[in-house]
Design an enzyme around this catalytic site. Structure first.
Site, short mmCIF file in Angstrom:
data_model
loop_
_atom_site.label_atom_id
_atom_site.label_comp_id
_atom_site.label_asym_id
_atom_site.label_seq_id
_atom_site.Cartn_x
_atom_site.Cartn_y
_atom_site.Cartn_z
N HIS A 140 25.18 -7.13 -30.98
CA HIS A 140 25.82 -8.45 -30.94
C HIS A 140 24.90 -9.58 -31.44
O HIS A 140 25.34 -10.47 -32.15
CB HIS A 140 26.28 -8.73 -29.50
CG HIS A 140 27.42 -9.67 -29.39
ND1 HIS A 140 28.42 -9.55 -28.45
CD2 HIS A 140 27.74 -10.78 -30.09
CE1 HIS A 140 29.28 -10.54 -28.59
NE2 HIS A 140 28.89 -11.30 -29.58
N LYS A 146 31.14 -4.62 -29.40
CA LYS A 146 29.74 -4.97 -29.64
C LYS A 146 28.89 -4.69 -28.41
O LYS A 146 29.35 -4.87 -27.27
CB LYS A 146 29.63 -6.47 -29.99
CG LYS A 146 30.63 -6.93 -31.04
CD LYS A 146 30.47 -8.38 -31.43
CE LYS A 146 31.66 -8.85 -32.25
NZ LYS A 146 32.77 -9.40 -31.46
N ASP A 206 38.96 -7.52 -32.89
CA ASP A 206 37.51 -7.68 -32.71
C ASP A 206 37.23 -8.14 -31.29
O ASP A 206 37.59 -9.26 -30.90
CB ASP A 206 36.99 -8.73 -33.71
CG ASP A 206 35.48 -8.88 -33.63
OD1 ASP A 206 34.78 -8.23 -34.42
OD2 ASP A 206 34.99 -9.64 -32.76
#
Ligand code: NDP
Length: 276
Positions: free
Chosen positions: A108, A75, A45
């Site tokens: 995000h 993101k 991530d």
């Protein structure tokens, strides 16, 4: 060690345990992500704003692991909300990662003051249709943000990535997400080390009972509650510790005791107020 695959609302699956790289120094990211891949993590991530997508991409390339065995999330940063800016941000992230597609692309933060997240979401729907992101989702969205987005969209976000740890367990938001078929991802799953989570008796006692570490107990708490989790560590030893969580199971009583640590303790920003 087999990490469970968690089913998302778009027919895909995501490894329920991954590795997060927030605050991992860009100069160290290739080495640290290479360590994580060697330890066995297959879900990474990252985010454009972390500044370390290049390092993540280098580690992926150097690993030789087939692309379809990896799950990569990035993101879209707040300043890139909008239509063309979202397309450009996706392309730049893919270039930095050295990938043709990411598995999951997230908005995000909602930044409700900008009032651009629905427009941005429509851009993500197109990014998904183009195959640049297999799944799309959001992060730091509260129920009112999602209500507004869902009222004007075709694709339901696959996930909402939110601050979530025992002292801030977000039960009402998790319930809302479940009712919409949106999976919950936890950020700051260990409380970012900002309070003494590991010293709490509910955590320490369960650790002693299972011959586990407090961090392993907290990660199991997330997993057993059906939350997708990706703790961060710069240390290979702690990466391995955090990955070694499939040899024991918390009892219902232990989970209930950890649930009792809820105190509304936010360690990060409130998405309703964030203006960064
Ligand atoms: P975490 O809750 O994962 O905590 C990380 C901290 O815990 C680090 O200081 C780490 O130190 C320490 N730690 C890790 N493992 C252990 C262990 N076994 N024992 C003791 N200490 C440990 O915080 P993060 O903020 O990193 O959250 C995880 C991921 O969530 C991020 O990396 C990022 O991918 C994502 N995230 C997303 C946000 C969003 O807005 N969408 C916001 C914040 C994070 P050390 O490195 O020295 O081991």
């Amino acid at each position: 060690m087999t990490v469970p695959e968690f089913a998302l609302n778009d027919g895909t699956t995501i490894p329920q345990l991954g590795f997060g790289v927030f605050k991992v120094d860009p100069d160290e990211t290739e080495r640290i992500v290479s360590d994580a891949l060697e330890v066995g993590y297959r879900h990474i991530d990252t985010a454009a704003v972390y500044g370390n997508e290049v390092g993540v991409g280098r580690a992926i390339a150097a690993s030789g692991i087939p692309r379809d065995e990896l799950y990569i999330t990035t993101k879209l940063w707040n300043s890139d909300q909008g239509t063309q800016s979202a397309f450009d941000a996706m392309d730049l992230s893919l270039e930095k990662l050295g990938l043709e597609h990411v598995n999951l692309y997230l908005i995000h933060w909602p930044r409700p003051d900008l009032d651009k997240y629905t427009e941005t979401w429509h851009a993500l729907e197109q990014i998904q249709a183009q195959g640049k992101a297999t799944s799309i989702g959001v992060s730091n969205f509260h129920a009112p943000h999602l209500d507004k987005l869902l009222a004007d969209s075709t694709v339901v976000p696959a996930v909402d990535q939110i601050e979530l740890h025992p002292a801030f367990a977000q039960a009402p938001l998790r319930e809302y997400l479940a009712s919409k078929g949106i999976a919950t991802e936890a950020w700051g799953p260990l409380g970012q080390g900002k309070y003494d989570l590991f010293g709490k008796p509910a955590v320490a006692d369960a650790a002693a009972a299972h011959g586990a570490t407090p961090a392993q107990v907290v990660i199991r708490w997330h997993l057993q509650k059906g939350i997708i989790v990706f703790p961060k560590s710069n240390s290979r030893e702690r990466m391995a510790e955090n990955f070694d969580v499939f040899g024991f199971e918390l009892t219902d009583a232990e989970i209930a005791a950890i649930d009792g640590l809820e105190e509304g303790l936010r360690v990060g920003s409130n998405p309703d107020e964030a203006t960064f």
